[in-house]
Design a protein around this motif. Structure first.
Motif, mmCIF file in Angstrom:
data_model
loop_
_atom_site.group_PDB
_atom_site.id
_atom_site.type_symbol
_atom_site.label_atom_id
_atom_site.label_comp_id
_atom_site.label_asym_id
_atom_site.label_seq_id
_atom_site.Cartn_x
_atom_site.Cartn_y
_atom_site.Cartn_z
ATOM 1 N N VAL A 198 19.601 -52.069 -5.933
ATOM 2 C CA VAL A 198 19.898 -51.254 -7.111
ATOM 3 C C VAL A 198 18.819 -50.191 -7.312
ATOM 4 O O VAL A 198 19.110 -49.006 -7.510
ATOM 5 C CB VAL A 198 20.018 -52.137 -8.371
ATOM 6 N N GLY A 199 17.557 -50.615 -7.249
ATOM 7 C CA GLY A 199 16.461 -49.664 -7.412
ATOM 8 C C GLY A 199 16.481 -48.577 -6.361
ATOM 9 O O GLY A 199 16.273 -47.395 -6.668
ATOM 10 N N ARG A 200 16.744 -48.956 -5.124
ATOM 11 C CA ARG A 200 16.770 -47.976 -4.040
ATOM 12 C C ARG A 200 17.907 -46.982 -4.206
ATOM 13 O O ARG A 200 17.718 -45.765 -4.080
ATOM 14 C CB ARG A 200 16.895 -48.696 -2.689
ATOM 15 N N ARG A 201 19.103 -47.484 -4.515
ATOM 16 C CA ARG A 201 20.258 -46.588 -4.645
ATOM 17 C C ARG A 201 20.104 -45.636 -5.837
ATOM 18 O O ARG A 201 20.486 -44.467 -5.761
ATOM 19 C CB ARG A 201 21.545 -47.401 -4.784
ATOM 20 N N LEU A 202 19.541 -46.126 -6.917
ATOM 21 C CA LEU A 202 19.311 -45.240 -8.064
ATOM 22 C C LEU A 202 18.320 -44.140 -7.712
ATOM 23 O O LEU A 202 18.521 -42.973 -8.068
ATOM 24 C CB LEU A 202 18.808 -46.052 -9.260
ATOM 25 N N ALA A 203 17.264 -44.509 -6.999
ATOM 26 C CA ALA A 203 16.280 -43.507 -6.590
ATOM 27 C C ALA A 203 16.907 -42.477 -5.657
ATOM 28 O O ALA A 203 16.615 -41.279 -5.745
ATOM 29 C CB ALA A 203 15.094 -44.189 -5.915
ATOM 30 N N LYS A 220 10.379 -52.077 -6.731
ATOM 31 C CA LYS A 220 10.081 -51.971 -5.304
ATOM 32 C C LYS A 220 11.097 -51.077 -4.606
ATOM 33 O O LYS A 220 10.730 -50.184 -3.831
ATOM 34 C CB LYS A 220 10.078 -53.356 -4.667
ATOM 35 N N GLY A 221 12.383 -51.330 -4.876
ATOM 36 C CA GLY A 221 13.418 -50.524 -4.247
ATOM 37 C C GLY A 221 13.268 -49.057 -4.570
ATOM 38 O O GLY A 221 13.393 -48.191 -3.693
ATOM 39 N N ALA A 222 12.975 -48.749 -5.834
ATOM 40 C CA ALA A 222 12.825 -47.359 -6.252
ATOM 41 C C ALA A 222 11.587 -46.728 -5.624
ATOM 42 O O ALA A 222 11.628 -45.601 -5.125
ATOM 43 C CB ALA A 222 12.740 -47.278 -7.776
ATOM 44 N N SER A 223 10.470 -47.449 -5.630
ATOM 45 C CA SER A 223 9.217 -46.909 -5.111
ATOM 46 C C SER A 223 9.309 -46.653 -3.605
ATOM 47 O O SER A 223 8.893 -45.594 -3.115
ATOM 48 C CB SER A 223 8.069 -47.875 -5.413
ATOM 49 N N GLU A 224 9.856 -47.605 -2.876
ATOM 50 C CA GLU A 224 9.958 -47.449 -1.420
ATOM 51 C C GLU A 224 10.928 -46.344 -1.024
ATOM 52 O O GLU A 224 10.818 -45.777 0.068
ATOM 53 C CB GLU A 224 10.365 -48.774 -0.778
ATOM 54 N N ALA A 225 11.888 -46.035 -1.909
ATOM 55 C CA ALA A 225 12.833 -44.957 -1.635
ATOM 56 C C ALA A 225 12.286 -43.602 -2.065
ATOM 57 O O ALA A 225 12.980 -42.589 -1.975
ATOM 58 C CB ALA A 225 14.160 -45.231 -2.346
ATOM 59 N N ALA A 266 28.371 -49.579 -9.647
ATOM 60 C CA ALA A 266 27.398 -49.504 -10.748
ATOM 61 C C ALA A 266 26.658 -48.176 -10.731
ATOM 62 O O ALA A 266 26.518 -47.508 -11.766
ATOM 63 C CB ALA A 266 26.406 -50.660 -10.644
ATOM 64 N N VAL A 267 26.198 -47.750 -9.571
ATOM 65 C CA VAL A 267 25.459 -46.498 -9.458
ATOM 66 C C VAL A 267 26.385 -45.311 -9.713
ATOM 67 O O VAL A 267 25.999 -44.344 -10.389
ATOM 68 C CB VAL A 267 24.791 -46.389 -8.073
ATOM 69 N N ASP A 268 27.619 -45.377 -9.215
ATOM 70 C CA ASP A 268 28.579 -44.289 -9.445
ATOM 71 C C ASP A 268 28.836 -44.078 -10.934
ATOM 72 O O ASP A 268 28.981 -42.935 -11.392
ATOM 73 C CB ASP A 268 29.905 -44.584 -8.732
ATOM 74 N N LEU A 269 28.886 -45.169 -11.694
ATOM 75 C CA LEU A 269 29.105 -45.051 -13.140
ATOM 76 C C LEU A 269 27.923 -44.342 -13.803
ATOM 77 O O LEU A 269 28.103 -43.579 -14.758
ATOM 78 C CB LEU A 269 29.325 -46.427 -13.755
ATOM 79 N N MET A 270 26.727 -44.588 -13.317
ATOM 80 C CA MET A 270 25.550 -43.907 -13.859
ATOM 81 C C MET A 270 25.586 -42.413 -13.508
ATOM 82 O O MET A 270 25.278 -41.553 -14.342
ATOM 83 C CB MET A 270 24.271 -44.539 -13.309
ATOM 84 N N VAL A 271 25.970 -42.106 -12.271
ATOM 85 C CA VAL A 271 26.062 -40.708 -11.840
ATOM 86 C C VAL A 271 27.129 -39.975 -12.643
ATOM 87 O O VAL A 271 26.935 -38.827 -13.075
ATOM 88 C CB VAL A 271 26.375 -40.627 -10.328
ATOM 89 N N GLU A 272 28.254 -40.625 -12.858
ATOM 90 C CA GLU A 272 29.348 -40.012 -13.631
ATOM 91 C C GLU A 272 28.913 -39.722 -15.058
ATOM 92 O O GLU A 272 29.222 -38.657 -15.616
ATOM 93 C CB GLU A 272 30.553 -40.946 -13.632
ATOM 94 N N ALA A 273 28.177 -40.650 -15.658
ATOM 95 C CA ALA A 273 27.695 -40.437 -17.028
ATOM 96 C C ALA A 273 26.700 -39.287 -17.071
ATOM 97 O O ALA A 273 26.707 -38.490 -18.010
ATOM 98 C CB ALA A 273 27.057 -41.717 -17.559
ATOM 99 N N ARG A 274 25.842 -39.174 -16.051
ATOM 100 C CA ARG A 274 24.892 -38.065 -16.004
ATOM 101 C C ARG A 274 25.632 -36.741 -15.896
ATOM 102 O O ARG A 274 25.281 -35.757 -16.549
ATOM 103 C CB ARG A 274 23.945 -38.228 -14.812
ATOM 104 N N ARG A 275 26.670 -36.707 -15.069
ATOM 105 C CA ARG A 275 27.454 -35.489 -14.920
ATOM 106 C C ARG A 275 28.101 -35.110 -16.248
ATOM 107 O O ARG A 275 28.144 -33.943 -16.632
ATOM 108 C CB ARG A 275 28.522 -35.690 -13.845
ATOM 109 N N GLY A 276 28.568 -36.104 -16.990
ATOM 110 C CA GLY A 276 29.171 -35.831 -18.287
ATOM 111 C C GLY A 276 28.182 -35.275 -19.278
ATOM 112 O O GLY A 276 28.510 -34.409 -20.089
#
Length: 252
Positions: free
Chosen positions: A85-90, A110-115, A231-241
């Protein structure tokens, strides 16, 4: 040897004070009457936490809060799930905000930092946890839960919630309450792990909704899935909105 954090201050060995926390001392009404005289000074400390948080996170950019259990072990599948999750969000250019602790929080950081993303930890002074995990690149330790919660809500554009305990439930239901009362808008909430969350969802539907304590549309405020990409797509869609729908001007 365990580090002891009191807000941003770390102590070790003989410098460690008693095991109580700042929140506990604030909320505990027992004790001598000199509390009456010291409480006004606590307002300044509370104010400083808000100032520190706002100043640190003001230029963070789009961010998602990731919640989950501090007790999730490294070998547990939920740890790998949180890391993904952290990596994909990053990779989608979101900063990742967690509670900064161990377990699922550590994995998401960790996922976010390494990405190569921005990995944020908002810690809290607790008697049984010490400091921020090693994968937090920008972190703040809070004394007061309410100041910390304000930072989560103000700077997160959505929440992804992994299996967790009472702290995770607290964060989840606070987010849902803010959506229900329209204190926040365009705010997706995703529960990852259908096997874990289904019992809660069934109870909300079969008991809470059935007794009229919530409305049917309240059950549409969150999505339950095992699919990280959804889950990540829903976050991206909300950001686009958010980008396509500018906030209305409100006079000061």
């Amino acid at each position: 040897m365990k580090d002891r954090f009191q807000g941003p201050v770390m102590t070790r060995r003989g410098q460690v004070e008693d095991g109580s926390t700042t929140d506990q001392r604030l909320l505990d009404s027992r004790g001598p009457a000199d509390w009456v005289h010291t409480d006004p000074w606590r307002v300044l400390r509370i104010q400083s936490e808000f100032v520190e948080g706002f100043g640190t996170l003001a230029e963070l950019g789009p961010a998602i809060g990731v919640f989950g259990s501090a007790r999730t072990r490294l070998e547990h599948p939920d740890y790998a799930l949180a890391e993904l999750v952290g990596r994909r969000l990053a990779e989608e250019r979101f900063a990742v905000i967690t509670g900064g602790g161990p377990g699922a929080m550590e994995a998401a950081n960790k996922g976010a930092s390494e990405a190569g993303g921005v990995s944020v930890g908002l810690g809290i002074e607790l008697p049984f946890e010490a400091g921020l995990n090693q994968w937090v690149d920008k972190g703040i330790n809070f004394r007061y839960f309410f100041a910390r919660k304000t930072m989560f809500v103000k700077y997160s554009q959505g929440f992804i919630v992994l299996p967790g305990g009472l702290g995770t439930f607290d964060e989840l239901f606070e987010a849902l309450t803010l959506v229900q009362t329209q204190k926040v808008t365009s705010f997706p909430v995703v529960l990852l792990g259908t096997a874990y969350w289904q019992g809660l969802v069934d109870w909300l539907r079969q008991t809470v909704l059935a007794e009229g304590k919530i409305s049917a549309k309240d059950l549409e405020m969150f999505t339950v899935t095992d699919d990280v990409e959804l889950a990540v797509d829903l976050m991206v869609e909300a950001r686009r909105g958010r980008v396509e729908t500018p906030a209305p001007h409100r006079p000061e």
